[in-house]
Design an enzyme around this catalytic site. Structure first.
Site, PDB file in Angstrom:
ATOM      1  N   CYS A   1       2.456   3.009   9.722  1.00  0.00           N
ATOM      2  CA  CYS A   1       2.204   4.722   9.308  1.00  0.00           C
ATOM      3  C   CYS A   1       2.976   5.467   9.697  1.00  0.00           C
ATOM      4  O   CYS A   1       2.833   5.719  11.529  1.00  0.00           O
ATOM      5  CB  CYS A   1       1.070   4.913   8.416  1.00  0.00           C
ATOM      6  SG  CYS A   1       1.489   6.887   7.738  1.00  0.00           S
TER       7      CYS A   1
ATOM      8  N   PRO B   1       0.914  -1.739   0.214  1.00  0.00           N
ATOM      9  CA  PRO B   1       0.222   0.416   0.252  1.00  0.00           C
ATOM     10  C   PRO B   1       0.965   1.667   0.174  1.00  0.00           C
ATOM     11  O   PRO B   1       2.041   1.375   0.657  1.00  0.00           O
ATOM     12  CB  PRO B   1      -1.148   0.002   1.347  1.00  0.00           C
ATOM     13  CG  PRO B   1      -0.130  -0.798   2.191  1.00  0.00           C
ATOM     14  CD  PRO B   1       0.962  -1.602   1.421  1.00  0.00           C
ATOM     15  N   MET B   2       0.893   2.516  -0.873  1.00  0.00           N
ATOM     16  CA  MET B   2       1.145   3.543  -0.294  1.00  0.00           C
ATOM     17  C   MET B   2       0.314   4.503  -1.066  1.00  0.00           C
ATOM     18  O   MET B   2      -0.669   5.122  -2.282  1.00  0.00           O
ATOM     19  CB  MET B   2       2.137   3.362  -1.909  1.00  0.00           C
ATOM     20  CG  MET B   2       3.346   3.407  -1.566  1.00  0.00           C
ATOM     21  SD  MET B   2       4.694   3.326  -2.894  1.00  0.00           S
ATOM     22  CE  MET B   2       3.950   2.046  -4.065  1.00  0.00           C
ATOM     23  N   ALA B   3      -0.019   5.529  -0.308  1.00  0.00           N
ATOM     24  CA  ALA B   3      -1.114   6.874   0.522  1.00  0.00           C
ATOM     25  C   ALA B   3      -0.725   7.408  -1.090  1.00  0.00           C
ATOM     26  O   ALA B   3       0.815   7.952  -1.447  1.00  0.00           O
ATOM     27  CB  ALA B   3      -0.500   7.304   1.366  1.00  0.00           C
TER      28      ALA B   3
ATOM     29  N   LYS C   1      -0.088  -4.827   8.407  1.00  0.00           N
ATOM     30  CA  LYS C   1       1.367  -4.697   8.799  1.00  0.00           C
ATOM     31  C   LYS C   1       2.813  -3.879   9.924  1.00  0.00           C
ATOM     32  O   LYS C   1       1.602  -2.654   9.677  1.00  0.00           O
ATOM     33  CB  LYS C   1       1.157  -4.118   7.097  1.00  0.00           C
ATOM     34  CG  LYS C   1       2.214  -3.591   6.537  1.00  0.00           C
ATOM     35  CD  LYS C   1       2.335  -2.566   5.187  1.00  0.00           C
ATOM     36  CE  LYS C   1       3.414  -1.856   4.251  1.00  0.00           C
ATOM     37  NZ  LYS C   1       3.720  -0.861   4.596  1.00  0.00           N
TER      38      LYS C   1
ATOM     39  N   ASN D   1       9.193  -6.915   3.613  1.00  0.00           N
ATOM     40  CA  ASN D   1       8.831  -5.255   3.415  1.00  0.00           C
ATOM     41  C   ASN D   1      10.119  -4.453   3.468  1.00  0.00           C
ATOM     42  O   ASN D   1      10.917  -4.669   4.416  1.00  0.00           O
ATOM     43  CB  ASN D   1       8.004  -4.921   3.373  1.00  0.00           C
ATOM     44  CG  ASN D   1       7.923  -3.465   3.213  1.00  0.00           C
ATOM     45  OD1 ASN D   1       7.030  -2.838   3.497  1.00  0.00           O
ATOM     46  ND2 ASN D   1       8.173  -3.292   1.132  1.00  0.00           N
ATOM     47  N   GLY D   2      10.731  -4.182   2.396  1.00  0.00           N
ATOM     48  CA  GLY D   2      11.889  -2.725   2.678  1.00  0.00           C
ATOM     49  C   GLY D   2      13.279  -3.197   1.726  1.00  0.00           C
ATOM     50  O   GLY D   2      13.505  -4.795   2.064  1.00  0.00           O
ATOM     51  N   ASP D   3      13.023  -1.957   0.961  1.00  0.00           N
ATOM     52  CA  ASP D   3      14.057  -2.123  -0.012  1.00  0.00           C
ATOM     53  C   ASP D   3      14.302  -3.013  -1.214  1.00  0.00           C
ATOM     54  O   ASP D   3      15.422  -3.474  -1.492  1.00  0.00           O
ATOM     55  CB  ASP D   3      15.405  -1.676   1.385  1.00  0.00           C
ATOM     56  CG  ASP D   3      15.887  -1.020   1.637  1.00  0.00           C
ATOM     57  OD1 ASP D   3      14.495   0.095   1.832  1.00  0.00           O
ATOM     58  OD2 ASP D   3      16.287  -0.361   3.015  1.00  0.00           O
TER      59      ASP D   3
ATOM     60  N   GLN E   1      -6.592  -1.610   2.703  1.00  0.00           N
ATOM     61  CA  GLN E   1      -5.763  -1.706   3.688  1.00  0.00           C
ATOM     62  C   GLN E   1      -6.763  -0.221   5.006  1.00  0.00           C
ATOM     63  O   GLN E   1      -6.829   0.588   4.357  1.00  0.00           O
ATOM     64  CB  GLN E   1      -4.525  -1.469   3.585  1.00  0.00           C
ATOM     65  CG  GLN E   1      -3.538  -0.729   4.972  1.00  0.00           C
ATOM     66  CD  GLN E   1      -2.451  -0.140   4.940  1.00  0.00           C
ATOM     67  OE1 GLN E   1      -2.284   1.285   5.018  1.00  0.00           O
ATOM     68  NE2 GLN E   1      -0.987  -1.523   5.163  1.00  0.00           N
TER      69      GLN E   1
HETATM   70  C1  LIG Z   1       4.334   7.211  -0.935  1.00  0.00           C
HETATM   71  C2  LIG Z   1       4.384   6.196   0.120  1.00  0.00           C
HETATM   72  C3  LIG Z   1       3.381   5.636   0.968  1.00  0.00           C
HETATM   73  C4  LIG Z   1       2.928   5.273   1.944  1.00  0.00           C
HETATM   74  N1  LIG Z   1       2.239   4.762   2.653  1.00  0.00           N
HETATM   75  C5  LIG Z   1       1.620   3.212   3.284  1.00  0.00           C
HETATM   76  C6  LIG Z   1       0.370   3.181   3.373  1.00  0.00           C
HETATM   77  O1  LIG Z   1      -0.682   3.891   3.064  1.00  0.00           O
HETATM   78  N2  LIG Z   1       0.037   1.674   3.940  1.00  0.00           N
HETATM   79  C7  LIG Z   1       1.278   1.729   4.528  1.00  0.00           C
HETATM   80  O2  LIG Z   1       1.402   0.531   5.466  1.00  0.00           O
HETATM   81  N3  LIG Z   1       2.208   1.681   4.025  1.00  0.00           N
HETATM   82  C8  LIG Z   1       2.833   2.750   3.657  1.00  0.00           C
HETATM   83  N4  LIG Z   1       3.963   2.729   3.158  1.00  0.00           N
HETATM   84  C9  LIG Z   1       4.956   2.343   3.456  1.00  0.00           C
HETATM   85  C10 LIG Z   1       4.834   1.135   2.647  1.00  0.00           C
HETATM   86  O3  LIG Z   1       4.088  -0.203   2.262  1.00  0.00           O
HETATM   87  C11 LIG Z   1       6.433  -0.420   2.611  1.00  0.00           C
HETATM   88  O4  LIG Z   1       6.331  -0.665   4.204  1.00  0.00           O
HETATM   89  C12 LIG Z   1       7.941   1.137   2.622  1.00  0.00           C
HETATM   90  O5  LIG Z   1       7.738   2.088   1.586  1.00  0.00           O
HETATM   91  C13 LIG Z   1       8.966   0.153   2.570  1.00  0.00           C
HETATM   92  O6  LIG Z   1       9.332  -0.234   1.425  1.00  0.00           O
HETATM   93  P1  LIG Z   1       9.994  -0.467   0.000  1.00  0.00           P
HETATM   94  O7  LIG Z   1      11.327   0.010   0.510  1.00  0.00           O
HETATM   95  O8  LIG Z   1       9.757  -1.152  -1.159  1.00  0.00           O
HETATM   96  O9  LIG Z   1       9.690   0.829   0.064  1.00  0.00           O
HETATM   97  C14 LIG Z   1       4.154   4.157   2.003  1.00  0.00           C
HETATM   98  C15 LIG Z   1       5.004   4.427   1.156  1.00  0.00           C
HETATM   99  C16 LIG Z   1       5.677   4.595   0.477  1.00  0.00           C
HETATM  100  C17 LIG Z   1       7.024   6.010  -0.307  1.00  0.00           C
END
Ligand SMILES: Cc1cc2nc3c(=O)[nH]c(=O)nc-3n(C[C@H](O)[C@H](O)[C@H](O)COP(=O)(O)O)c2cc1C
Length: 322
Positions: free
Chosen positions: A100, A16-18, A139, A199-201, A70
């Protein structure tokens, strides 16, 4: 991969990404192979008051099934009462946000602030799980201002009825800086029997493979690595399936996918909003391409849908001619 009784075609998840994982974005990631895509976080309180904009976040399309919604909040009763509403457009999984870091969320006791109160986490998961038939997942981050007892939190989540846990092993205070400590994913995996998603990076298929190998987790979740790059899902699934690492679309192919993505965006949000929201996607897709900075500047000044598409088509020709 299976989450409770739900069979997924693979173990590769779109996070999920807002402001990012709207329906067009999710459809593109599904098309390129994501096993499950998740909406951005949706406020359970806003759903309680039938907020229109919030309800639009859970809109879907038949090509998307299965998908996850979510929710975030900290009032177990409101979250349980609105859980069915969150699923009203047909989601197959209900995920609860416990990570969050944004002040407007955490200062209300929601998102990552829940990590300070494992007992409340248990109550929320228990009430929400009892309220719905679909699998409930959580999460989490690794803590709020310092690393929490994630093994204990994971056990509480499992005990309360959740069917999977995603771990983004950064504390709230880290936001997105520093490196994600993957040993904490391993620790969670060793502490529960439900599936654990790491999850992460993850920005490459190899990194996804390393995540599985170093933590023993059951699946991987990608957020930033999917921005302008739905191809990562094909790359990871091919690597997982048969060790193939040959898939790498050309710049022209990437721009064709961008055009397809933007068509969906315009159809779904209309030209006014679509053109403005397109800018960030364009910047992501063209990153690293020839003269991308100048192209980024040009598209930021365009306000018309047709002009925008023409500009991208011209850029495609320019890039192909190199
Ligand atoms: C722009 C943005 C918005 C995000 N919004 C949410 C969200 O709505 N809910 C959530 O659980 N995590 C959110 N995250 C976190 C990501 O889901 C993820 O846990 C975090 O970016 C680490 O993963 P990555 O290294 O693959 O980016 C957001 C991350 C980014 C960059």
């Amino acid at each position: 991969m299976k989450i409770k009784n739900l069979d997924l075609k693979n173990n590769i998840f779109l996070a999920p990404m807002a402001g990012v994982t709207d329906l067009p974005f999710r459809l593109m990631c599904k098309k390129f192979g994501a096993g499950l895509a998740c909406t951005e976080m949706v406020s359970s309180k806003a759903m309680y008051y039938n907020d229109k904009k919030t309800m639009s976040l859970i809109e879907t399309h038949e090509n998307e099934a299965p998908f996850a919604v979510q929710i975030f909040g900290s009032d177990p009763d409101i979250m349980a009462q609105t859980a069915e509403k969150a699923l009203s457009t047909g989601a197959s999984v209900l995920d609860i946000n416990m990570g969050c870091p944004a002040p407007k969320v955490a200062n209300n006791g929601d998102g990552s602030a829940l990590l300070k109160n494992p007992q409340l986490i248990g109550e929320i998961v228990s009430k929400v799980s009892s309220a719905v038939d679909v699998p409930v997942t959580c999460k989490i981050r690794s803590g709020f201002d310092s690393v929490a007892d994630v093994a204990e939190i994971a056990r509480i989540i499992q005990q309360a009825g959740a069917s999977a846990i995603t771990v983004h092993p950064r504390t709230r205070d880290m936001y997105y800086s520093g490196t994600a400590d993957r040993s904490l994913i391993k620790l969670v995996k060793e502490s529960v029997s439900i599936p654990v998603i790491g999850n992460g990076d993850i920005f490459t298929a190899q990194s996804a493979m390393d995540m599985l190998a170093s933590t023993g987790c059951d699946g991987v979740m990608i957020a930033r690595g999917a921005q302008g790059n739905p191809f990562i899902f094909t790359q990871i699934s091919q690597l997982f399936a048969d060790g193939d690492i040959s898939y790498n679309p050309t710049d022209a192919e990437r721009l064709d996918t961008l055009l397809e993505h933007l068509e969906l965006l315009m159809d779904y949000k209309g030209a006014y909003v679509g053109v403005r929201e397109a800018r960030k996607h364009i910047a992501w897709y063209i990153k690293g391409m020839k003269a991308c900075a100048a192209m980024r500047e040009r598209v930021c000044r365009i306000e018309d849908r047709e002009q925008l598409f023409d500009e991208i088509k011209r850029y495609r020709e320019f890039v192909e001619a190199k």
